[in-house]
Design an enzyme around this catalytic site. Sequence first.
Site, PDB file in Angstrom:
ATOM      1  CE  LYS A 201      -3.712   2.340   2.522  1.00 22.39           C
ATOM      2  NZ  LYS A 201      -4.613   1.980   3.444  1.00 22.39           N
ATOM      3  NE  ARG A 211      -5.933   9.299   3.079  1.00 21.70           N
ATOM      4  CZ  ARG A 211      -4.776   9.655   2.642  1.00 21.70           C
ATOM      5  NH1 ARG A 211      -4.388  10.989   2.648  1.00 21.70           N
ATOM      6  NH2 ARG A 211      -3.965   8.776   2.783  1.00 21.70           N
ATOM      7  CE  LYS A 224      -3.946   7.964   6.496  1.00 23.18           C
ATOM      8  NZ  LYS A 224      -4.952   6.892   6.303  1.00 23.18           N
ATOM      9  CD  GLU A 240       5.715  -3.999   3.858  1.00 23.60           C
ATOM     10  OE1 GLU A 240       5.089  -4.659   4.393  1.00 23.60           O
ATOM     11  OE2 GLU A 240       6.045  -2.975   4.425  1.00 23.60           O
ATOM     12  CE  LYS A 255      -6.292   1.575  -0.272  1.00 24.78           C
ATOM     13  NZ  LYS A 255      -6.660   1.495   1.009  1.00 24.78           N
ATOM     14  CB  SER A 281     -11.525   7.124  -3.492  1.00 23.45           C
ATOM     15  OG  SER A 281     -10.404   7.405  -3.085  1.00 23.45           O
ATOM     16  CE1 TYR A 319     -14.986   2.982  -3.108  1.00 23.12           C
ATOM     17  CE2 TYR A 319     -13.050   3.269  -4.441  1.00 23.12           C
ATOM     18  CZ  TYR A 319     -13.730   3.158  -3.129  1.00 23.12           C
ATOM     19  OH  TYR A 319     -12.798   3.153  -2.097  1.00 23.12           O
TER      20      TYR A 319
HETATM   21  C1  PBG Z   1      -7.650   3.330   5.177  1.00 23.75           C
HETATM   22  C2  PBG Z   1      -8.042   3.024   3.920  1.00 23.75           C
HETATM   23  C3  PBG Z   1      -7.897   3.970   2.870  1.00 23.75           C
HETATM   24  C4  PBG Z   1      -8.380   3.449   1.552  1.00 23.75           C
HETATM   25  C5  PBG Z   1      -8.650   2.228   2.067  1.00 23.75           C
HETATM   26  N1  PBG Z   1      -8.524   2.191   3.406  1.00 23.75           N
HETATM   27  C6  PBG Z   1      -7.359   5.276   2.876  1.00 23.75           C
HETATM   28  C7  PBG Z   1      -5.868   5.697   3.512  1.00 23.75           C
HETATM   29  O1  PBG Z   1      -4.878   4.642   3.643  1.00 23.75           O
HETATM   30  O2  PBG Z   1      -5.475   6.892   3.809  1.00 23.75           O
HETATM   31  C8  PBG Z   1      -8.401   4.095   0.252  1.00 23.75           C
HETATM   32  C9  PBG Z   1      -9.306   3.585  -0.725  1.00 23.75           C
HETATM   33  C10 PBG Z   1      -9.496   4.521  -1.693  1.00 23.75           C
HETATM   34  O3  PBG Z   1      -8.859   5.622  -2.001  1.00 23.75           O
HETATM   35  O4  PBG Z   1     -10.495   4.082  -2.532  1.00 23.75           O
HETATM   36  N2  PBG Z   1      -6.531   2.715   5.952  1.00 23.75           N
END
Ligand code: PBG
Length: 329
Positions: A201, A211, A224, A240, A255, A281, A319
């Site tokens: 990730k 968010r 993050k 990982e 992701k 997203s 989505y």
């Molecule tokens: C939270 C999480 C996130 C997403 C899924 N779980 C956001 C982040 O890590 O800040 C993002 C999913 C998306 O953008 O569609 N841990």
Amino acid sequence: MITGKYPNLRLRRNRKESWSRRLIQENTLSSSDFILPIFLIDGSNKRENITTMPGVYRYTINRLAQIVDKAIKKGIPMVALFPKTKKILKNEIGSESLNENNLVCRAIVEIKKKYKNQIGIMCDVALDPYTSHGHDGLIKSKQIINDETIDVLVNQSLLQAEMGCDVLAPSDMMDGRVLKIRKALDNSNYKDVQILSYAVKYASSFYGPFRDAVGSKKSLKGDKKTYQMDFRNSDEGLREVALDIKEGADMVMVKPGMPYLDIIKSIKERFRIPVFAYQVSGEYSLLANAVQKKIIDEKAIFESLIAFKRAGANAIVSYYADRIDKIIK
Ligand code: PBG
């Protein structure tokens, strides 16, 4: 003499007719390839627009059937639940994550009661929907503290498993959490609960609309980068994955999706395990807005999604999942 080259060899021969093109297809898409994210909100009888994500909504628990019925009818194997927690319920330590009456828990119970095993339920394991600072873990002296966070994540996992969650998806990126979650599940007789690790990730700017959807955008302090990966790296992602497999992950996630097809491909080739791609997203919003404004044709959605399959993904979190049948046609 016939040679294996032009003019004897003509690759266009196979592409000449539609039936022939169909025969030589290497990848296909169907609803079975998708996981549908569902956003939850408190209250009743509401289906709320998410302005940054046209076509995606937040549902109250009593309106969940509207979307879950549709998912089952279309043959989507699994939904992923994401709560928009009320601001007053958020605090420094994200304690709402351990409340058995929180939105996610109530949604799991509701879905399992009504649909049994007609559809799988996946839940994120992370604290960001519940913390006032919007981070996935606990903070001490401005650091996200790994081991103390895992203790909470283990309890969050056990709670979600107890409610009936089928697949736990740690999306927090703490080191060592898969092992501790696996052990705790096994010790508590949740041996069959699966773990889908968000193993790779990236600290990405493509999460913005998500968010916004879960209400952590404005509250997020800083970035993050001390736990999510640097997008300049790929070897680190393979490490990982190797670790998470050793720790007991049943499946892994990459992701965001589209900018990271190379990562999906190398994980699949190297580890031969189920790999999932998350079309996040921001990717969704880019496509959805461009299609809505007729900047690109709707067929671009299909093209983008098949790319995940071509790269080696077993399934895609998207989505678009609930509308995929129309997109394929
Ligand atoms: C939270 C999480 C996130 C997403 C899924 N779980 C956001 C982040 O890590 O800040 C993002 C999913 C998306 O953008 O569609 N841990």
